[in-house]
Design an enzyme around this catalytic site. Structure first.
Site, PDB file in Angstrom:
ATOM      1  N   GLU A  62     -23.713  20.480 -42.395  1.00  0.00           N
ATOM      2  CA  GLU A  62     -24.059  21.906 -42.464  1.00  0.00           C
ATOM      3  C   GLU A  62     -25.572  22.110 -42.521  1.00  0.00           C
ATOM      4  OE1 GLU A  62     -21.906  23.847 -41.624  1.00  0.00           O
ATOM      5  OE2 GLU A  62     -20.031  22.808 -42.082  1.00  0.00           O
ATOM      6  N   ASP A  79     -23.025  16.516 -36.858  1.00  0.00           N
ATOM      7  CA  ASP A  79     -22.339  15.310 -37.334  1.00  0.00           C
ATOM      8  C   ASP A  79     -23.307  14.136 -37.406  1.00  0.00           C
ATOM      9  OD1 ASP A  79     -19.847  16.435 -37.695  1.00  0.00           O
ATOM     10  OD2 ASP A  79     -19.037  15.777 -35.781  1.00  0.00           O
TER      11      ASP A  79
END
Length: 634
Positions: free
Chosen positions: A483, A546
């Site tokens: 995030e 990611d």
């Protein structure tokens, strides 16, 4: 899966293979595993609580929970719903049918907007990306029936099949409407014809994925000229009196500039028939059980869902959605401990601090750009668990006990919409949470430069006090890093530390970043999956996130006295575990900005030397990428 899968060849199936053999997807769900299994568990817990609240066996000190329980009971009152049938929405349908001219529509457009009916253009108020202390008025094209514009291509068989399902659903729903047989047939034909015109003008999911491109300010008079004969200035005057905004933000310029390609005096009846059909189908969840079931048939076909949820589950789902903030606070206070909240907050801070260290060591940024990036990291707000307070709006979402379910839901919706449009000239409340505490998910909000981790995701396999630090770093730690990395993906990189759309990069630095982003697109693009291929461009932002989440948590791993890299990667593989219906897999492959779960599990580790060292992976193994092809951006 008859053989044992080596982890060096396929991390995802080596970790999840045995589970995948026996896992059963619930009839009312399109998938299970990972996020979905946690969501199912939360749902079971909360359904039991709602039942206890409704029967008086349990109480809450959160006043708004009483409203949620009242709505829950209305959903369960199937005797009344079946008796009323179509009646609750009938007067509105009759008003739509009576519209003869665009001027008739203009006279009721503001009322329809606040009721949530679909107008020729979609309008909303949201945070202004150019100045996130303020709100702006947004316009864009209406929603289409199919999941994305490519589904409308002549050679797209899936699109044709789905439109047939939608038409069949509409046929069955219109059987309850006071229309002649000829009218029913015409309404459906016109609704599909209007939808096809809209699909030629609105953005695709790939275009929407570059959300920074939504910021297209346009003079209100210019917008009004484009969308005429629809009178947007009349709507604005009804909403704001003499304080009509001078500038509107056009999220989808083509749809607005070419609106006459789908809406005009000449094809007005196409629009009203489209609106009639859509309004009826949107109402079905609040009508009789027969209409409700008819109204879910398209969604079930789209996602491969075998059956509707039991009525008690539907009641919980509807009540918890319409009162999501109070319900989320209740869940957080009841099921998420303070010890865990402190521990997870410390993990988040460690990830942010380590991200700063990695940014300072970055090799492709100039010092001035690094300092701007570190400033952005230093100002990220962490929202963990659930809000401390419930906003005032939730106390206003009331209805009468005598109201039908449809009337109650529409009162709630109208109050919410009016509140949202009233925000235009108010300062942005940066404390607002974009996700409720009972949602199994997490997000980065570029406009506020904050990350949100609801209580419901903060459990195994993502996080647990009983898991090792290495496991937690491979789970929630990597997701926190993911995030945070959205602040520096191909979208987030366009926003500064205050959330404003602003160029804070040196030109050559951004070009270097774009080259790495192109490498990331190439790494994923074209990977075969279930008869299709991964779209590297559509998924690039999530893949960068990611990659960043793994990079920063592996750095933390090296600081641990008892780091277990095997446990780290094994839990990383575990959190993406998913089993889905084929229809859902194809839907996600076509339009989801995330890569498929097995590919999310298997590609990122290959970019880091720790993966090769932990499991002795060599160029003889399938989970190998040559060193010169490995990517680490952040």
């Amino acid at each position: 899966m008859g053989e044992t899968v080596r982890i060096q060849d396929d991390l995802y199936h080596a970790i999840n293979g045995e589970w995948l053999k026996t896992a059963i997807i619930p009839d009312d769900k399109p998938m299970t595993g990972g996020f979905s299994t946690l969501a199912e568990d939360v749902e079971k817990t909360m359904m039991a609580d709602f039942k206890a609240f409704a029967e008086g066996d349990k109480t809450s000190d959160i006043p708004e929970m009483a409203y949620a329980i009242s709505l829950y009971k209305k959903v369960l009152d199937t005797e009344r719903r079946n008796k009323e049938g179509l009646e609750p929405v009938l007067s509105l349908l009759n008003r739509i049918k009576a519209l003869e001219t665009v001027e008739d529509l203009n006279n009721v457009a503001t009322e329809f907007l606040l009721k949530g009916l679909e107008l020729p253009i979609d309008m909303a108020v949201d945070v202004d990306m150019a100045d996130t202390t303020k709100h702006c008025f947004i316009v864009q094209g209406p929603a289409i029936i199919l999941p994305d514009t490519p589904y409308y291509a002549d050679d797209n068989e899936s699109g044709k099949q789905l439109l047939a399902v939608y038409a069949d659903m509409a046929v069955k729903a219109l059987e309850f409407a006071p229309l002649s047989e000829g009218e029913k047939k015409l309404f459906i034909e016109d609704a599909l014809a209007f939808d096809a015109l809209v699909a030629k003008k609105v953005k695709s999911q790939l275009e929407w994925s570059e959300y920074y491109k939504n910021q297209n300010p346009m003079d209100v008079d210019e917008v009004a000229e484009y969308v005429a004969p629809f009178d947007i200035k009349k709507v604005l005057k009804n909403l704001y009196g003499d304080k009509i905004p001078d500038t509107l933000i056009v999220y989808d310029p083509k749809a607005i500039k070419e609106m006459n390609g789908y809406f005009s005096e000449e094809n007005f009846k196409l629009y009203t028939h489209w609106l009639y059909v859509k309004t009826l189908l949107t109402a079905t969840p609040c009508l009789s059980l027969e209409l409700k079931s008819i109204g879910t048939s398209y969604r079930r076909a789209l996602m491969g869902i075998a059956a509707d949820p039991e009525i008690e589950k539907e009641a919980y789902q509807m009540a918890s959605e319409f009162y999501k903030e109070p319900v989320g606070v209740y869940y957080g206070r009841t099921y998420f401990g303070e010890e865990a909240k402190k521990d997870i907050a410390s993990i988040a801070q460690k990830v942010i601090d380590t991200y700063k260290l990695r940014m300072r060591k970055n090799t492709f940024l100039a010092d001035s750009t690094k300092e701007e990036a570190i400033k952005k990291l230093s100002t990220i707000v962490v929202k963990m668990g659930y809000p401390d307070t419930i906003r005032e709006i939730w106390t206003k979402l009331r209805f009468e006990e005598s109201d039908s379910l449809y009337a109650a839901v529409n009162k709630i919706n109208e109050i919410r919409r009016k509140d949202q449009f009233d925000k235009l000239y108010k300062e942005v409340d940066r404390s607002e949470w974009v996700m409720p505490g009972h949602l199994v998910n997490a997000c980065y909000n570029p406009g506020c430069n904050d990350i949100t981790f609801p209580s419901a995701i903060l459990q195994k396999p993502f996080y647990s006090l009983s898991q090792s630090v290495s496991e937690n770093l491979g789970g929630i730690g990597a997701v926190i890093g993911h995030e945070i990395s959205h602040a520096f993906d191909t979208n987030g990189a366009k926003f500064d530390e205050k959330g404003n759309l602003k160029d804070w990069w040196l030109e050559e630095d951004f070009k270097a970043f774009e080259k790495l982003a192109d490498d990331m697109k190439e790494q994923f693009d074209g990977i075969p999956y279930h008869g299709g291929k991964v779209n590297g461009e559509l998924t690039v932002s999530e893949n960068i996130a990611d990659n960043g989440g793994m990079g920063v948590t592996l750095e933390i791993m090296h600081t641990l006295p008892d780091a277990d890299f095997k446990a780290y990667f094994e839990n990383w593989g575990r959190i993406w575990c998913m089993k889905a219906k084929e229809e859902m897999i194809q839907l996600l492959l076509a339009r989801d900005v995330h890569a498929p779960a097995p590919i999310r599990a298997n590609i990122p580790p290959r970019n880091f030397s720790e993966w090769y060292e932990a499991f002795g992976v060599t160029d003889k193994d399938k989970m190998y990428i040559a060193p010169n092809k490995r990517i680490s951006i952040w």
